[in-house]
Enzyme design. Structure first.
Site, PDB file in Angstrom:
ATOM      1  N   GLU A 113       0.125  -5.316   5.023  1.00  0.00           N
ATOM      2  CA  GLU A 113      -0.005  -6.720   5.401  1.00  0.00           C
ATOM      3  C   GLU A 113       0.792  -6.528   6.760  1.00  0.00           C
ATOM      4  O   GLU A 113       1.736  -5.535   6.897  1.00  0.00           O
ATOM      5  CB  GLU A 113       0.513  -7.407   4.442  1.00  0.00           C
ATOM      6  N   HIS A 164       9.179  -9.518   3.586  1.00  0.00           N
ATOM      7  CA  HIS A 164       8.396 -10.073   2.651  1.00  0.00           C
ATOM      8  C   HIS A 164       8.863  -8.846   1.536  1.00  0.00           C
ATOM      9  O   HIS A 164       8.288  -7.940   1.795  1.00  0.00           O
ATOM     10  CB  HIS A 164       6.984 -10.146   2.844  1.00  0.00           C
TER      11      HIS A 164
END
Length: 314
Positions: A113, A164
């Site tokens: 990602e 994240h």
């Protein structure tokens, strides 16, 4: 690079009108200056792809969420086609100027990602950026650091450090985030740093005891502005403070106005099922005041004060 300043038009009122019509409130407004805030947000957009954006309800809600923010840090942008964010910006740009900055695809496995900054280019600009050099492979998705201008003389710039975490390594990654902060300061000598993102810093991923022992909790100067216990998840069955914002620096502290989650299902009257099509997380956000002391000539200020006296003594 010039910074945008809240505009202000000063005009000396007619003395007779001033004696009858002026009260103290306008004077206070003049002295304090504008109250507009600069909003910085972080949002785990839950596997954001071009296909997801083709659903009209998803696109419309995302645009409304993004339009609230002067800088938005998106996580879980998983599309490798390079078309997802430009497609999103086409919808956003209908009324304002936006630009974006993204990392490469990050991750240890086939699942990868990006971090994506979407920002109001009429209010802020990117001064510099870099991908943190994670030589020891501590982070599953190493921070993509960016240095932005701010429309404030008190705080002309701020550094954003998004992260994240992966749930199985939350404690290790969050402790390593302190090293990222030190690296940022060594590079740019800027102590005004905001660390933000889906830290997975609660519930099964991180106990309260381990949370309290983190370096970013024990080192001086770091302020966790999203309170422990604040639910940042959409599902009614969960109550976890996964998403966080940590603020460091005197300038950030001086201008800190508010910090909160944004309950978009409530704001946009969505059912849980409808909201989960967008994300299973709420965005988190921090507001920095743009107010700066106004430069009012002393003789104008004296005249205004004198003009107020009769109305106050009547």
């Amino acid at each position: 690079m010039p910074f945008g300043q809240p505009g202000f038009l000063w005009r000396v009122p007619d003395a007779h009108i001033a004696m009858r019509g002026l009260v103290m409130a306008p004077l206070l407004i003049l002295l304090v200056g504008g109250t507009e805030a600069f909003r910085i947000c972080a949002f785990n957009a839950h596997r954001l792809t071009l296909a997801k954006l083709t659903k009209e309800s998803v696109m419309d809600t995302l645009v409304q969420i993004l339009a609230r923010c002067d800088i938005m840090v998106l996580q879980e942008v998983v599309d490798s086609s390079q078309n997802t964010v430009p497609f999103l910006l086409q919808k956003l740009k209908s009324s304002r100027s936006y630009s974006f900055l993204n990392s490469s695809l990050l991750g240890r496995s086939t699942y990868k990602e990006k971090y994506v900054y979407i920002y109001r280019s009429d209010k802020t600009q990117v001064l510099n950026f870099y991908q943190y050099n994670d030589t020891d492979d501590i982070f599953a998705r190493e921070p993509f650091v960016a240095h932005f201008t701010l429309p404030s003389k008190t705080l002309p710039s701020v550094v954003l450090v998004p992260l994240h975490t992966t749930p199985k390594d939350v404690e290790k990654e969050l402790n390593a985030l302190y090293d990222v902060f030190l690296d940022v300061y060594q590079r740019w000598q800027n102590e005004n740093v905001i660390l933000l993102g889906d830290f997975n810093a609660d519930c099964a991923s991180l106990t309260k005891k381990r949370l309290k022992s983190l370096l970013l909790r024990t080192k001086a100067g770091f302020h966790w502005v999203i309170p422990d216990g604040e639910d940042t998840t959409v599902r009614a069955s969960t109550n976890c403070t996964y998403d966080r914002i940590v603020v460091h620096g005197q300038g950030c502290q001086m201008l800190l106005k508010a910090a909160a989650t944004f309950d978009f299902p409530k704001r946009f009257q969505l059912t849980e099922e409808e909201a989960l099509r967008i994300s299973d997380h709420y965005p988190v956000e921090v507001e920095l005041s743009q107010a700066t002391p106004l430069s009012i000539p002393p003789h104008y200020l004296a005249a205004l004060l004198l003009s107020l006296l009769p109305s106050q003594l009547d």
